[in-house]
Design a protein around this motif. Structure first.
Motif, mmCIF file in Angstrom:
data_model
loop_
_atom_site.group_PDB
_atom_site.id
_atom_site.type_symbol
_atom_site.label_atom_id
_atom_site.label_comp_id
_atom_site.label_asym_id
_atom_site.label_seq_id
_atom_site.Cartn_x
_atom_site.Cartn_y
_atom_site.Cartn_z
ATOM 1 N N GLY A 72 0.905 -1.327 -0.035
ATOM 2 C CA GLY A 72 -0.077 -0.246 0.082
ATOM 3 C C GLY A 72 1.019 1.307 0.047
ATOM 4 O O GLY A 72 2.130 1.222 0.567
ATOM 5 N N GLY A 73 0.262 2.383 -0.365
ATOM 6 C CA GLY A 73 1.025 3.616 -0.505
ATOM 7 C C GLY A 73 2.028 3.783 -1.515
ATOM 8 O O GLY A 73 2.239 2.640 -2.172
ATOM 9 N N GLU A 97 -3.330 0.633 4.141
ATOM 10 C CA GLU A 97 -2.156 1.380 4.798
ATOM 11 C C GLU A 97 -0.764 1.113 4.045
ATOM 12 O O GLU A 97 -0.434 0.381 3.167
ATOM 13 C CB GLU A 97 -1.687 0.790 6.377
ATOM 14 C CG GLU A 97 -3.108 1.045 7.247
ATOM 15 C CD GLU A 97 -2.625 0.774 8.791
ATOM 16 O OE1 GLU A 97 -1.435 0.673 9.156
ATOM 17 O OE2 GLU A 97 -3.703 0.859 9.513
ATOM 18 N N PRO A 98 0.149 1.979 4.109
ATOM 19 C CA PRO A 98 1.378 2.283 3.253
ATOM 20 C C PRO A 98 2.407 1.034 4.031
ATOM 21 O O PRO A 98 2.621 0.587 5.114
ATOM 22 C CB PRO A 98 2.258 3.368 3.692
ATOM 23 C CG PRO A 98 1.747 4.039 5.083
ATOM 24 C CD PRO A 98 0.137 3.579 5.075
ATOM 25 N N THR A 99 2.973 0.163 2.921
ATOM 26 C CA THR A 99 3.923 -0.468 3.240
ATOM 27 C C THR A 99 5.245 0.029 4.087
ATOM 28 O O THR A 99 5.628 1.154 3.852
ATOM 29 C CB THR A 99 4.537 -0.931 1.828
ATOM 30 O OG1 THR A 99 3.480 -1.612 1.253
ATOM 31 C CG2 THR A 99 5.774 -2.095 1.925
ATOM 32 N N ARG A 100 5.739 -0.974 5.035
ATOM 33 C CA ARG A 100 7.166 -0.311 5.809
ATOM 34 C C ARG A 100 8.262 -0.124 5.034
ATOM 35 O O ARG A 100 8.435 -0.536 3.766
ATOM 36 C CB ARG A 100 7.064 -1.297 6.678
ATOM 37 C CG ARG A 100 7.538 -2.680 6.551
ATOM 38 C CD ARG A 100 7.760 -3.665 7.444
ATOM 39 N NE ARG A 100 8.328 -5.052 7.044
ATOM 40 C CZ ARG A 100 8.929 -5.823 7.616
ATOM 41 N NH1 ARG A 100 9.387 -5.436 8.882
ATOM 42 N NH2 ARG A 100 9.106 -6.894 7.076
ATOM 43 N N GLU A 101 8.838 0.424 5.716
ATOM 44 C CA GLU A 101 10.509 0.646 5.182
ATOM 45 C C GLU A 101 11.460 0.043 6.218
ATOM 46 O O GLU A 101 11.137 -0.087 7.430
ATOM 47 C CB GLU A 101 10.816 2.230 4.969
ATOM 48 C CG GLU A 101 10.401 2.890 3.856
ATOM 49 C CD GLU A 101 10.655 4.231 3.678
ATOM 50 O OE1 GLU A 101 11.945 4.346 3.660
ATOM 51 O OE2 GLU A 101 9.954 5.215 3.525
ATOM 52 N N PRO A 121 2.360 -2.384 8.140
ATOM 53 C CA PRO A 121 0.969 -1.787 8.056
ATOM 54 C C PRO A 121 -0.095 -2.797 8.786
ATOM 55 O O PRO A 121 0.270 -4.095 8.928
ATOM 56 C CB PRO A 121 0.594 -1.679 6.770
ATOM 57 C CG PRO A 121 1.496 -2.763 6.021
ATOM 58 C CD PRO A 121 2.593 -2.893 6.767
ATOM 59 N N ARG A 122 -0.980 -2.503 9.313
ATOM 60 C CA ARG A 122 -2.189 -3.042 9.634
ATOM 61 C C ARG A 122 -3.113 -3.695 8.288
ATOM 62 O O ARG A 122 -3.581 -2.872 7.974
ATOM 63 C CB ARG A 122 -2.928 -2.524 10.896
ATOM 64 C CG ARG A 122 -4.075 -3.281 11.776
ATOM 65 C CD ARG A 122 -4.650 -2.444 12.664
ATOM 66 N NE ARG A 122 -3.551 -2.516 13.653
ATOM 67 C CZ ARG A 122 -3.454 -3.381 14.745
ATOM 68 N NH1 ARG A 122 -4.178 -4.374 14.858
ATOM 69 N NH2 ARG A 122 -2.618 -3.167 15.748
ATOM 70 N N LEU A 123 -3.180 -4.986 8.608
ATOM 71 C CA LEU A 123 -4.099 -5.503 7.539
ATOM 72 C C LEU A 123 -5.302 -5.828 8.230
ATOM 73 O O LEU A 123 -5.557 -6.474 9.227
ATOM 74 C CB LEU A 123 -3.520 -6.623 6.984
ATOM 75 C CG LEU A 123 -2.531 -6.444 5.914
ATOM 76 C CD1 LEU A 123 -1.433 -5.566 5.983
ATOM 77 C CD2 LEU A 123 -2.192 -7.775 4.982
ATOM 78 N N THR A 124 -6.475 -5.447 7.171
ATOM 79 C CA THR A 124 -7.819 -5.874 7.722
ATOM 80 C C THR A 124 -8.283 -7.096 7.451
ATOM 81 O O THR A 124 -7.568 -8.023 6.577
ATOM 82 C CB THR A 124 -9.006 -4.742 7.177
ATOM 83 O OG1 THR A 124 -8.667 -5.281 5.672
ATOM 84 C CG2 THR A 124 -8.513 -3.463 7.080
ATOM 85 N N SER A 125 -9.135 -7.815 8.076
ATOM 86 C CA SER A 125 -9.660 -9.071 7.866
ATOM 87 C C SER A 125 -9.839 -9.334 6.092
ATOM 88 O O SER A 125 -9.531 -10.487 5.528
ATOM 89 C CB SER A 125 -10.769 -9.664 8.600
ATOM 90 O OG SER A 125 -12.118 -8.786 8.168
ATOM 91 N N LEU A 151 4.589 -11.510 10.391
ATOM 92 C CA LEU A 151 3.226 -11.205 10.436
ATOM 93 C C LEU A 151 3.088 -9.748 10.688
ATOM 94 O O LEU A 151 3.244 -9.400 11.786
ATOM 95 C CB LEU A 151 2.390 -12.146 11.009
ATOM 96 C CG LEU A 151 2.189 -13.630 10.745
ATOM 97 C CD1 LEU A 151 1.241 -14.368 11.850
ATOM 98 C CD2 LEU A 151 1.557 -13.687 9.252
ATOM 99 N N PRO A 152 2.254 -8.972 9.765
ATOM 100 C CA PRO A 152 2.159 -7.707 10.396
ATOM 101 C C PRO A 152 1.118 -7.517 11.401
ATOM 102 O O PRO A 152 0.286 -8.343 11.685
ATOM 103 C CB PRO A 152 1.846 -6.869 9.034
ATOM 104 C CG PRO A 152 1.175 -8.177 8.135
ATOM 105 C CD PRO A 152 1.799 -9.236 8.515
ATOM 106 N N PRO A 153 0.862 -6.086 11.989
ATOM 107 C CA PRO A 153 -0.189 -6.029 12.843
ATOM 108 C C PRO A 153 -1.607 -6.352 12.134
ATOM 109 O O PRO A 153 -1.887 -5.924 11.214
ATOM 110 C CB PRO A 153 0.066 -4.452 13.363
ATOM 111 C CG PRO A 153 1.607 -4.209 12.825
ATOM 112 C CD PRO A 153 1.682 -4.971 11.785
ATOM 113 N N GLY A 154 -2.512 -6.973 13.076
ATOM 114 C CA GLY A 154 -3.622 -7.287 12.748
ATOM 115 C C GLY A 154 -3.869 -8.630 12.180
ATOM 116 O O GLY A 154 -5.126 -8.977 12.111
#
Length: 324
Positions: A72-73, A97-101, A121-125, A151-154
């Motif tokens: 994302g982003g 949400e934007p991908t991390r660096e 980023p936090r991923l929705t279900s 695993l990312p948040p969420g």
């Protein structure tokens, strides 16, 4: 909406899943000091995250691979562009949400390396479900899926067990390289697990100070049916392989280290390529040791060279059998 490269229907042998990709930024500086401004050299940008790193090395080694990842982003757009520039087919899931660096600084004066990794980023279900759908589609004719990275948040801790179930449904082998809850909540069905000693300690909640303790823990994972085989990476000490048929110790191949980034992912990539070539796990892990060593020769997050991996493979010693 999902978008993919022009080679999305390539029919890969290996499919990688990266749930927490990153834009890897690497640079160097003479000194890294607190409070002072640190003047850095020009930055290098690479698409990163465990599965994407694996896909890059599989491609270098001549394997047929496709990558699945959520992005994302603007950082996600750049990650996608870099994966495409590496000529790796991909299926991306757009997220809000934007991908991390991730940021790596090599200190020239000492040779030390400093790595800064953001949570992601936090991923929705709904986004998580789309990732599983894209994996199911991409892996429908593959031999092996490699799920690698955090695993990312969420994302729930049992997410990788859902990946196991998809692979079982498709008749595809799963290689898993993860840590924390993602590792602790696997109950069955993995073909190959590749934890580091630190990850194995976290999984069991024990110190695992000796080789026999480490091997005993690896064999617990095998005997319980969680994985058919476990490769424990030991860094500069090599690796251990545990299978129902026996266990082996693999020595590392000493090389001049330029950067340690991505060596574990390179190891996983080469093991997976070896398996798709019909090699034994014994031979495949030795190839993984050699390719991990080749990765140490490259600056920052740059991929290793195939000729380096093959040259070091010729030098890598045969493993030693270990009695249970």
């Amino acid at each position: 909406m999902n978008t993919s490269s022009g080679r999305a229907d390539y029919g890969p042998t290996i499919v990688t899943l990266t749930m927490n990709p990153a834009l890897d930024v690497s640079t160097s500086a003479d000194f890294v000091c607190q409070t002072d401004k640190i003047r850095c050299s020009a930055a290098r940008y690479d698409a990163g995250g465990g599965g994407i790193n694996v896909a890059r090395i599989v491609s270098v080694l001549g394997g047929a691979v496709s990558a699945v990842f959520p992005v994302g982003g603007p950082t996600g757009d750049l990650v996608t562009e870099l994966v495409g520039n590496a000529d790796i087919p991909y299926r991306r899931v757009a997220i809000a949400e934007p991908t991390r660096e991730s940021f790596t600084v090599n200190e020239r004066s000492s040779g030390e390396q400093y790595r800064f990794v953001l949570p992601g980023p936090r991923l929705t279900s709904v986004e998580q479900a789309k990732c599983l759908d894209e994996l199911r589609y991409a892996a429908r004719s593959a031999e092996i899926v490699v799920a690698s990275g955090s695993l990312p948040p969420g994302v729930p801790s049992d997410f990788y067990q859902q990946v196991v179930d998809i692979c079982r449904e498709l008749g595809v082998l799963l290689v898993l390289d993860t840590s924390g809850g993602g590792l602790q909540h696997i109950s069955s069905g993995v073909f190959l697990l590749k934890p580091s000693v630190r990850e194995l300690r976290e999984c069991f909640g024990r110190e695992l100070a000796t080789e026999s303790e480490q091997l005993s823990a690896a064999n617990e994972l095998v005997d319980s049916g969680i994985s058919q085989a476990v490769v424990v990476s030991l860094g500069s000490k090599g690796a251990l392989l545990a299978t129902p048929q026996g266990s082996q110790r693999f020595s590392a191949v000493p090389v001049r280290v330029v950067s340690g980034v991505g060596a574990g992912d390179a190891m996983v990539a080469a093991i997976t390529v070896g398996v798709t070539r019909g090699w034994s796990l014994r031979k495949s892990v030795r190839f993984g040791i050699a390719t991990g060593a080749a990765m140490l020769l490259t600056p920052g997050t740059a991929p290793c060279l195939r000729e380096d991996a093959e040259r070091i493979f010729e030098l890598a010693p045969e493993p030693v059998d270990i009695a249970r």
